[in-house]
Every structure is written in structure tokens, then in C-alpha cells.
Design a protein around this motif. Structure first.
Motif, PDB file in Angstrom:
ATOM      1  N   SER A   1       0.842  -1.185   0.000  1.00 32.91           N
ATOM      2  CA  SER A   1       0.000   0.000   0.000  1.00 32.91           C
ATOM      3  C   SER A   1       0.882   1.242   0.000  1.00 32.91           C
ATOM      4  O   SER A   1       1.744   1.400   0.862  1.00 32.91           O
ATOM      5  N   LEU A   2       0.665   2.125  -0.964  1.00 34.63           N
ATOM      6  CA  LEU A   2       1.435   3.361  -1.008  1.00 34.63           C
ATOM      7  C   LEU A   2       1.018   4.318   0.111  1.00 34.63           C
ATOM      8  O   LEU A   2       1.825   5.119   0.578  1.00 34.63           O
ATOM      9  N   ASP A   3      -0.228   4.255   0.527  1.00 33.08           N
ATOM     10  CA  ASP A   3      -0.708   5.156   1.577  1.00 33.08           C
ATOM     11  C   ASP A   3      -0.155   4.790   2.945  1.00 33.08           C
ATOM     12  O   ASP A   3       0.300   5.648   3.700  1.00 33.08           O
ATOM     13  N   THR A   4      -0.176   3.495   3.266  1.00 30.94           N
ATOM     14  CA  THR A   4       0.240   3.065   4.605  1.00 30.94           C
ATOM     15  C   THR A   4       1.677   2.574   4.657  1.00 30.94           C
ATOM     16  O   THR A   4       2.267   2.510   5.736  1.00 30.94           O
ATOM     17  N   GLY A   5       2.233   2.205   3.511  1.00 32.50           N
ATOM     18  CA  GLY A   5       3.574   1.641   3.490  1.00 32.50           C
ATOM     19  C   GLY A   5       3.630   0.200   3.962  1.00 32.50           C
ATOM     20  O   GLY A   5       4.714  -0.344   4.179  1.00 32.50           O
ATOM     21  N   LYS A   6       2.455  -0.429   4.096  1.00 33.49           N
ATOM     22  CA  LYS A   6       2.379  -1.794   4.624  1.00 33.49           C
ATOM     23  C   LYS A   6       2.208  -2.818   3.505  1.00 33.49           C
ATOM     24  O   LYS A   6       1.698  -2.522   2.426  1.00 33.49           O
ATOM     25  N   LEU A   7       2.625  -4.048   3.810  1.00 31.62           N
ATOM     26  CA  LEU A   7       2.411  -5.172   2.907  1.00 31.62           C
ATOM     27  C   LEU A   7       0.934  -5.557   2.942  1.00 31.62           C
ATOM     28  O   LEU A   7       0.362  -5.741   4.016  1.00 31.62           O
ATOM     29  N   VAL A   8       0.304  -5.689   1.776  1.00 35.37           N
ATOM     30  CA  VAL A   8      -1.113  -6.045   1.729  1.00 35.37           C
ATOM     31  C   VAL A   8      -1.344  -7.432   1.136  1.00 35.37           C
ATOM     32  O   VAL A   8      -2.394  -8.029   1.354  1.00 35.37           O
ATOM     33  N   ALA A   9      -0.373  -7.973   0.399  1.00 35.02           N
ATOM     34  CA  ALA A   9      -0.516  -9.322  -0.152  1.00 35.02           C
ATOM     35  C   ALA A   9       0.862  -9.882  -0.484  1.00 35.02           C
ATOM     36  O   ALA A   9       1.761  -9.161  -0.888  1.00 35.02           O
ATOM     37  N   GLY A  10       0.974 -11.193  -0.306  1.00 35.30           N
ATOM     38  CA  GLY A  10       2.236 -11.857  -0.601  1.00 35.30           C
ATOM     39  C   GLY A  10       2.971 -12.263   0.660  1.00 35.30           C
ATOM     40  O   GLY A  10       2.493 -12.025   1.779  1.00 35.30           O
ATOM     41  N   PRO A  11       4.107 -12.905   0.475  1.00 34.19           N
ATOM     42  CA  PRO A  11       4.792 -13.101  -0.807  1.00 34.19           C
ATOM     43  C   PRO A  11       4.169 -14.188  -1.682  1.00 34.19           C
ATOM     44  O   PRO A  11       3.731 -15.218  -1.179  1.00 34.19           O
ATOM     45  N   PHE A  12       4.102 -13.906  -2.974  1.00 31.34           N
ATOM     46  CA  PHE A  12       3.686 -14.886  -3.969  1.00 31.34           C
ATOM     47  C   PHE A  12       4.949 -15.613  -4.419  1.00 31.34           C
ATOM     48  O   PHE A  12       5.875 -14.981  -4.944  1.00 31.34           O
ATOM     49  N   GLU A  13       4.997 -16.914  -4.223  1.00 30.42           N
ATOM     50  CA  GLU A  13       6.209 -17.683  -4.496  1.00 30.42           C
ATOM     51  C   GLU A  13       6.152 -18.313  -5.886  1.00 30.42           C
ATOM     52  O   GLU A  13       5.384 -19.235  -6.133  1.00 30.42           O
ATOM     53  N   SER A  14       6.970 -17.803  -6.789  1.00 34.67           N
ATOM     54  CA  SER A  14       6.985 -18.273  -8.165  1.00 34.67           C
ATOM     55  C   SER A  14       7.915 -19.466  -8.329  1.00 34.67           C
ATOM     56  O   SER A  14       8.745 -19.762  -7.456  1.00 34.67           O
ATOM     57  N   ALA A  15       7.793 -20.124  -9.479  1.00 35.04           N
ATOM     58  CA  ALA A  15       8.624 -21.295  -9.760  1.00 35.04           C
ATOM     59  C   ALA A  15       9.970 -20.907 -10.354  1.00 35.04           C
ATOM     60  O   ALA A  15      10.853 -21.744 -10.479  1.00 35.04           O
ATOM     61  N   ASP A  16      10.123 -19.642 -10.740  1.00 33.51           N
ATOM     62  CA  ASP A  16      11.360 -19.200 -11.378  1.00 33.51           C
ATOM     63  C   ASP A  16      11.744 -17.842 -10.809  1.00 33.51           C
ATOM     64  O   ASP A  16      10.949 -17.161 -10.152  1.00 33.51           O
ATOM     65  N   TRP A  17      12.971 -17.434 -11.055  1.00 28.53           N
ATOM     66  CA  TRP A  17      13.407 -16.095 -10.672  1.00 28.53           C
ATOM     67  C   TRP A  17      12.499 -15.071 -11.351  1.00 28.53           C
ATOM     68  O   TRP A  17      12.174 -15.190 -12.526  1.00 28.53           O
ATOM     69  N   VAL A  18      12.112 -14.048 -10.630  1.00 29.06           N
ATOM     70  CA  VAL A  18      11.127 -13.086 -11.115  1.00 29.06           C
ATOM     71  C   VAL A  18      11.798 -12.050 -12.011  1.00 29.06           C
ATOM     72  O   VAL A  18      12.735 -11.373 -11.595  1.00 29.06           O
ATOM     73  N   GLY A  19      11.282 -11.905 -13.240  1.00 33.15           N
ATOM     74  CA  GLY A  19      11.830 -10.939 -14.182  1.00 33.15           C
ATOM     75  C   GLY A  19      10.905  -9.784 -14.487  1.00 33.15           C
ATOM     76  O   GLY A  19      11.355  -8.696 -14.834  1.00 33.15           O
ATOM     77  N   ALA A  20       9.566 -10.002 -14.382  1.00 31.10           N
ATOM     78  CA  ALA A  20       8.605  -8.947 -14.686  1.00 31.10           C
ATOM     79  C   ALA A  20       7.297  -9.221 -13.956  1.00 31.10           C
ATOM     80  O   ALA A  20       6.886 -10.381 -13.814  1.00 31.10           O
ATOM     81  N   VAL A  21       6.633  -8.158 -13.486  1.00 31.88           N
ATOM     82  CA  VAL A  21       5.340  -8.276 -12.810  1.00 31.88           C
ATOM     83  C   VAL A  21       4.394  -7.223 -13.366  1.00 31.88           C
ATOM     84  O   VAL A  21       4.823  -6.171 -13.842  1.00 31.88           O
ATOM     85  N   ARG A  22       3.080  -7.500 -13.302  1.00 35.49           N
ATOM     86  CA  ARG A  22       2.083  -6.523 -13.738  1.00 35.49           C
ATOM     87  C   ARG A  22       0.740  -6.840 -13.082  1.00 35.49           C
ATOM     88  O   ARG A  22       0.265  -7.976 -13.107  1.00 35.49           O
ATOM     89  N   LEU A  23       0.138  -5.820 -12.490  1.00 37.37           N
ATOM     90  CA  LEU A  23      -1.199  -5.938 -11.906  1.00 37.37           C
ATOM     91  C   LEU A  23      -2.253  -5.680 -12.971  1.00 37.37           C
ATOM     92  O   LEU A  23      -2.087  -4.823 -13.844  1.00 37.37           O
ATOM     93  N   SER A  24      -3.371  -6.413 -12.892  1.00 35.18           N
ATOM     94  CA  SER A  24      -4.465  -6.200 -13.829  1.00 35.18           C
ATOM     95  C   SER A  24      -5.146  -4.868 -13.547  1.00 35.18           C
ATOM     96  O   SER A  24      -4.907  -4.228 -12.520  1.00 35.18           O
ATOM     97  N   ARG A  25      -6.026  -4.434 -14.440  1.00 39.20           N
ATOM     98  CA  ARG A  25      -6.648  -3.123 -14.309  1.00 39.20           C
ATOM     99  C   ARG A  25      -7.452  -2.975 -13.021  1.00 39.20           C
ATOM    100  O   ARG A  25      -7.539  -1.879 -12.465  1.00 39.20           O
TER     101      ARG A  25
END
Length: 464
Positions: free
Chosen positions: A143-167
Motif C-alpha cells: 500500500s502506497l498510503d500506509t507503506g504496509k504489505l497487503v498481499a504476498g509473498p507470492f512464491e513463483s517457480a522461477d526467478w522473477v523478471g517482470a510483474v504486472r497488476l491487472s486493471r
């Protein structure tokens, strides 16, 4: 079943892509760039440990906005409302992740990543953002307002190269560092919805090309379905099944390291290590133009908010090019189903590059601000680390981690040296780390002391 439609055959424009402006000032490779919403300013992050803001009308750096980070900057992003600037990077202990409120200059620090952060993306309403940690294979949402973690960690099967949130920020897409593992996550339940591909293979080329949600709520990503081949093809995927949609964007002969989608969703731009930048019509898949450009390793690429300019980085320089008018005219009204004016669609998602490649041994960056939006006294560049040398060592260590010759750990020379002195480099600048990722090095090629070690229990088993 995946679509088998073919890419249309068209005459490719051979117009020369001439830079109308060159932005100079970074000492080492530029890893990430992002325009401000009005297109009049741009921010860039580099391996030299600085973020720099540029006046796009004069081509000059706004020096009072420059900031020096403890380690290299791998990703930068500006929120859709222009309120926030986020920078990410860091080292192995821990990653650096900070957000600056532009008007007030207030800086928020986000703690939780234990290693360097490779990519970030801000959601449509500028309240949340996602950050991907490469080697720990995790993504977090804050959260940009609170500076707190709101979800995750999401554990992927590979090293993370790119992320994108849906609309609507309900889904998260993650692409692997090698473009061989694509995942879609449910943000609310934090459960994996679908995954295709598998984790990295030794000898493959890295791509940190961003992923996009299109106006049709499909996914645009660089991907390779063949383990031995670099991720040199761009696909559109159905977000529910991850089956391909329509024809792929084919034509590059090496890994695609940069990808951009125009704000109106009509134009796709790609940069590859085959030293070409290509422009495509998204709907028809037509290759509109191919430019021969001398690109260096992992070159980021973005499109201006008005789709009139193409911006790419090669090494420490940033090049601003005018997109030929006839190409923009040829797109015309070919787009069907324009993106809506709200939500994280390609119209609003200008290439949040995440940039980028790794760096070496640990150091505590906790006291170093990432960016200063208010005028501050310029600080000198760090003089105790050599960004290029450590970026090279990090790539080499990653490669050796999967080498069948030996499992080795690098022993780094911690003697202080001047990072601006080229004679202090352990290896010459022309010894590009991307070369090591395309071929398996022999032990006699490596002039760095190595020692054998035992595999950490948390590490994945090397492939045989």
C-alpha cells in the motif's frame, strides 16, 4: 488449443531510426526508465547507483532531483496520477525499495525483500504497487498510503523478471527472468491461477522485458516454449488458460530484452540482442518497421505517453527517437475495442521497466534514500564499489550455480577502489556478461578465485 493463425506478410519499412536527442550523464548501464504522465519529464535508474530526472524538452538533467543509492537501481516507476515515484534495486541483503511523494518529498521505505528487486508495477488508481524479487522468486504487493504489505509473498517457480497488476488489481501476472515460466495469481486469495513453462535452464539468455495487460484483458509477454532457445518471440496469452491468442510476433533472432506497448494499445515495440528494434501493429501483428541499432546487454525500451517518441537505452546513454509519422498513420483506426479510460490498461501502463540485472555481495543500505523529490544537495557517487564489476560477478555466479563443471562460490576482493577509474575494473568493460550467458565458460576463462561449497538446502537441485 493455442491459436495457429499466421502472422501476415507485409513489406517492412526501412526508415532509419535517428535519435533526436541523447541523454548523457549516467556512469554505467541504464536499467530502467519511465515517463511522467505529461510526457515532459522522465526518470531513469542505473547501475551507477543513481536515479536521474530529465527535462524532455531541453534534454537536460534536472540535477536537483538526482539521488544516489547505496546499490544499483534496477527499476523505476511513476504512478498514473504523477504523485509517486518508486525506485527499486539493492543487493543480496537486503533489497532497496522506496517511494517518494513528488509534491512533499516524503520518502517511504518498504521492508520485506531480502535480496535485490528486479521489477515493480504501480496499479491503476495509484494506491498499490507490486515488487518482484529475482533470486528469492517472490512478489509482494504494498500500500502506497500506509507503506504496509497487503498481499504476498507470492512464491513463483522461477526467478522473477517482470510483474504486472491487472486493471482491477485482482490479478497479478509474473514472468520468469528467462522468459520460460509465466504465472497468473489471484491477488485476493493469493492462490496461483495458472502457470505455463518451467524454471530456468543453464546457458539461457536473461530477459527482463516487461509484461502487459491488453485492452482485451489478455497478457502480452516475451516467452520461449523451447527450453534451449532464448525468449525471442512475443505472444498474446489468454489470462485464464494461458493459451496463446492469435499469431505471435516473430522476427527477432535473439532474446528480446525490451518490450513496450503504446498507451492506446495500437503499437508494440521490441528491442533484441540481435541489435534490432522492431515496431508492430498489435491487432494485425504486422511488422511495420525494423531498425538496426547497436544495443548493449539488456536494453530497456519505452514509448512516450503520446506515442510520438520511442526511447531506448544502450549502455549509459538514453536515446530519444521520433516514431516515423507514416508508421503512426498506418495504424490508423486498425485497433478494435480501444482500452477504457480507467484501469491498468496499456493506455495507462507505460512500460514500467524493471529492470534489471543483478549485483553482488551484501551490504546494509538501510540509511541510503533512493530518491529525493525535493531539492537536495547533490552527493558524490559511492567510491567503494564498482557497479560494473559486481554486476559481472553476479551474472557469473548465477551461471556457475548451474554449471556441470563445478558448484562454485565467488570470493570477492573487498579492497576499496574508485568505481570511476576504469583501471580498477577486474575485467575489461568489453567483456560483456551477456556473452557468458550465451555460452558455457571454461574454467580457464575465469580469472576470479573460486572455492567449492555445499549447496544450500533451500536451493533448487541443478538439472542433469
Amino acid at each position: 488449443m493455442a491459436s495457429t493463425s499466421k502472422q501476415p506478410s507485409v513489406a517492412v519499412s526501412k526508415i532509419t531510426l535517428e535519435p533526436m536527442m541523447t541523454l548523457e550523464g549516467h556512469e554505467y548501464d541504464v536499467q530502467s526508465m519511465h515517463y511522467f504522465p505529461d510526457g515532459k519529464r522522465m526518470i531513469s535508474g542505473s547501475d551507477d547507483g543513481t536515479t536521474r530526472e530529465w527535462d524532455m524538452q531541453t534534454g537536460k538533467e534536472i540535477e536537483e532531483a538526482r539521488n544516489v543509492c547505496e546499490w544499483g537501481v534496477k527499476a523505476v516507476a511513476v504512478s498514473r496520477d504523477g504523485r509517486w515515484v518508486i525506485t527499486a534495486g539493492g543487493d543480496h541483503d537486503p533489497g532497496e525499495l522506496k517511494a517518494c511523494e513528488v509534491e512533499t518529498g516524503i520518502v517511504k521505505t518498504f521492508n520485506g525483500h531480502s535480496q535485490w528487486i528486479s521489477c515493480i508495477d504501480i496499479c491503476a488508481d495509484s494506491t498499490l504497487f507490486a515488487s518482484g524479487e529475482s533470486e528469492n522468486c517472490t512478489t509482494r504487493i504494498w500500500s502506497l498510503d500506509t507503506g504496509k504489505l497487503v498481499a504476498g509473498p507470492f512464491e513463483s517457480a522461477d526467478w522473477v523478471g517482470a510483474v504486472r497488476l491487472s486493471r482491477d488489481s485482482k490479478k497479478l501476472v509474473v514472468n520468469g527472468e528467462f522468459g520460460m515460466c509465466l504465472e497468473v495469481w489471484n491477488v485476493q486469495t493469493q492462490k496461483l491461477g495458472k502457470r505455463i513453462g518451467e524454471w530456468l535452464r543453464p546457458g539461457c539468455s536473461i530477459t527482463f522485458a516487461p509484461v502487459f495487460w491488453t485492452n482485451k484483458e489478455t497478457i502480452l509477454a516475451v516467452f520461449s516454449f523451447i527450453t534451449e532457445d532464448p525468449a525471442g518471440t512475443i505472444y498474446e496469452f489468454d489470462a485464464s488458460t494461458l493459451e496463446t491468442v492469435g499469431a505471435p510476433f516473430e522476427g527477432h533472432t535473439d532474446v528480446v530484452s525490451g518490450l513496450a506497448l503504446s498507451f492506446d494499445g495500437a503499437l508494440v515495440a521490441s528491442a533484441s540482442e540481435d541489435d534490432t528494434i522492431k515496431l508492430w501493429a498489435f491487432e494485425s501483428r504486422q511488422l511495420l518497421s525494423s531498425f538496426h541499432v547497436q544495443l548493449l546487454y539488456l536494453s530497456p525500451l519505452i514509448v512516450s505517453p503520446d506515442s510520438g517518441q520511442l526511447t531506448y537505452a544502450s549502455g549509459s546513454n538514453i536515446y530519444i527517437c521520433k516514431i516515423p509519422p507514416d508508421i503512426l498513420t498506418s495504424l490508423g483506426s486498425a485497433i478494435t475495442g480501444q482500452p477504457e479510460e480507467t484501469g491498468a490498461t496499456p493506455r495507462h501502463l507505460l512500460d514500467s521497466e524493471a529492470t534489471r540485472h543483478p549485483r553482488a555481495p551484501s551490504r546494509n543500505p538501510a540509511l541510503s534514500p533512493v530518491i529525493s523529490c525535493a531539492p537536495t544537495q547533490q552527493r558524490p557517487l559511492p567510491t567503494t564499489r564498482d557497479p560494473q564489476r559486481h554486476a559481472f560477478l553476479r551474472h557469473l555466479r548465477k551461471f556457475l550455480r548451474f554449471s556441470s563443471l563445478t558448484d562454485a562460490a565467488l570470493v570477492l576482493n573487498e579492497q576499496p577502489h574508485d568505481p570511476l577509474d576504469p583501471h580498477s575494473f577486474l575485467l575489461h568493460r568489453s567483456y560483456n556478461p551477456s556473452t557468458l550467458l550465451r555460452r558455457r565458460p571454461r574454467l580457464m576463462d575465469i580469472h576470479i578465485p573460486i572455492v567449492t561449497r555445499t549447496l544450500d538446502a533451500r536451493q533448487r537441485r541443478p538439472l542433469t
